[in-house]
Design an enzyme around this catalytic site. Structure first.
Site, PDB file in Angstrom:
ATOM      1  CG  HIS A   1      -6.306  -8.483   0.044  1.00  0.00           C
ATOM      2  ND1 HIS A   1      -5.755  -9.546   1.131  1.00  0.00           N
ATOM      3  CD2 HIS A   1      -5.408  -7.227   0.179  1.00  0.00           C
ATOM      4  CE1 HIS A   1      -5.118  -8.646   1.926  1.00  0.00           C
ATOM      5  NE2 HIS A   1      -5.055  -7.594   1.478  1.00  0.00           N
TER       6      HIS A   1
ATOM      7  CG  ASN B   1      -2.488  -9.109   5.266  1.00  0.00           C
ATOM      8  OD1 ASN B   1      -2.083 -10.428   5.873  1.00  0.00           O
ATOM      9  ND2 ASN B   1      -2.047  -8.882   4.326  1.00  0.00           N
TER      10      ASN B   1
ATOM     11  CE1 TYR C   1      -7.610  -4.134   5.384  1.00  0.00           C
ATOM     12  CE2 TYR C   1      -5.863  -5.463   4.713  1.00  0.00           C
ATOM     13  CZ  TYR C   1      -6.156  -4.312   5.407  1.00  0.00           C
ATOM     14  OH  TYR C   1      -5.120  -3.284   5.823  1.00  0.00           O
TER      15      TYR C   1
ATOM     16  CB  THR D   1      -1.042  -0.084   1.246  1.00  0.00           C
ATOM     17  OG1 THR D   1      -1.690  -1.187   1.258  1.00  0.00           O
ATOM     18  CG2 THR D   1      -1.700   1.194   1.402  1.00  0.00           C
TER      19      THR D   1
ATOM     20  CG  ASN E   1      -6.545  -4.765   9.771  1.00  0.00           C
ATOM     21  OD1 ASN E   1      -6.586  -3.671  10.308  1.00  0.00           O
ATOM     22  ND2 ASN E   1      -6.411  -5.149   8.611  1.00  0.00           N
TER      23      ASN E   1
END
Ligand code: PHB
Length: 359
Positions: A175, A178, A180, A26, A235
């Protein structure tokens, strides 16, 4: 001769000149409306000697955003911006896939259309704070997606895949890591659903399998990879039995014949201590190519390839600071040090100005 980082390899239909992959990173440098800027074509083009580049995680819809200045992959203007990126990489003989991203609950109303609540499998607020245009702000309680809304999420992945192919990418990476959205469905710390998308491993993996099938149907399995992170606590993530869950996920993904499975083998970003996990055992469940990521250096990468644990190694921070990381590893040359201050946002500094080796 034994295989090493510099041996060519095919991942599905994508042929790599070497086994060093630039990991998704990112960088928050997109323009208005999530349009990639010319500077990003320079940045990725500089790194085209990687065997494969996986782009920064890229939102698939307006509701998939969770940080400032992310490039999207769902409008014509975004596709036009990405075309410059793929052209720059291909002009230097490189390969590049786009990482398809929905952040789920890791967002904030200020980043979403009309101040919408972030969406998630279940209405569970993550601990911690969102990065917004106004700075760090406490996360909010997300809205649990209705069962009837899930086909819309799948459709957003399909639309984004079509956009990525139109932009000239060599493939896409889903993805599912992580913390998400897709990972939020997989792990039971965030998925408390009572419909067909919660409970058993099969149910928690259902959305990922539906997304994968739909993306494979438009792109071809040989152009699709998936990223998972079985024990990454970042997260505010956890699962009660990650080994059994992700062994199941790897087994279930075998039906597709994917280009590769990309595995984050631990915890990122100081998100806390990762649970113990046997990645060698996980790897044996997956029949296709395995991309290993996290804290590998040259020696560890070569060892993982020589032992057969991994087919390719994804390097993150070293590729931020060393556009010519492949040449540096080949020559055993010293590496530039990365400047963490310029990782997220800004302009050229810390993005396109890291020096190449002098020859
Ligand atoms: C981040 O921006 O911190 C980030 C984005 C995507 C990831 C992990 C971390 O997969």
């Amino acid at each position: 001769m034994a295989l090493d980082l510099f041996s060519p390899v095919n991942l599905g239909s994508i042929s790599l000149e070497n086994r060093m992959v630039m990991a998704p990173l990112t960088r928050n440098r997109a323009g208005e409306d999530g349009v990639p800027q010319p500077i990003s074509a320079t940045y990725y083009g500089q790194r085209a000697s990687a065997g494969l580049i996986v782009t920064e995680a890229t939102p698939i819809s307006d509701m998939a955003h969770g940080y400032p200045a992310l490039p999207g992959i769902y409008t014509d203007a975004q596709v036009a911006g990405w075309k410059q990126v793929t052209a720059a990489v291909h002009a230097k003989g490189g390969k590049i896939v786009l990482q398809l991203w929905h952040v789920g609950r890791i967002s904030h109303p200020s980043l979403l259309p009309n101040g919408a609540l972030p969406v998630a499998p279940s209405a569970i607020k993550p601990a911690g704070q969102a990065f917004t245009y106004q700075g760090l702000v406490d996360f909010v309680e997300p809205r649990a997606l209705e069962t009837s809304e899930l086909p819309g999420i799948v459709a957003d992945f399909v639309h984004a895949t079509k956009c990525a192919l139109a932009a000239g990418f060599d493939g896409v990476e889903i993805h599912a890591a992580n913390g998400y959205l897709l990972d939020q469905f997989l792990r039971d710390g965030t998925n408390k659903r009572t419909d067909n998308y919660g409970g058993s491993f099969e149910n928690r993996a259902r959305l990922l399998m539906e997304v994968t099938k739909a993306v494979v149907d438009v792109a071809g399995a040989d152009k699709v990879g998936i990223r998972i992170s079985p024990v990454n606590p970042f997260n505010d993530m956890q699962d009660s039995n990650p080994q059994a869950l992700f062994n199941y996920v790897a087994d279930a993904l075998n039906q597709f014949n994917l280009a590769y499975l990309h595995v984050v083998e631990g915890g990122i970003h100081g998100g806390g201590e990762a649970d113990p996990f046997d990645f060698v055992a996980l790897r044996k469940h997956f029949k296709g190519a395995y991309m290993a990521n996290l804290a590998y250096d040259k020696a560890l990468g070569n060892a993982a390839i020589a032992s057969g644990h991994a087919n390719v190694i994804a390097y993150g921070v070293p590729f931020i600071a060393n556009p010519d990381l492949v040449a540096r590893y080949k020559a055993d040359a010293p590496l530039n040090e990365a400047d963490a201050e310029t990782f997220y946002g800004g302009s050229e500094r810390g993005y396109t100005d890291y020096p190449f080796l002098k020859v």
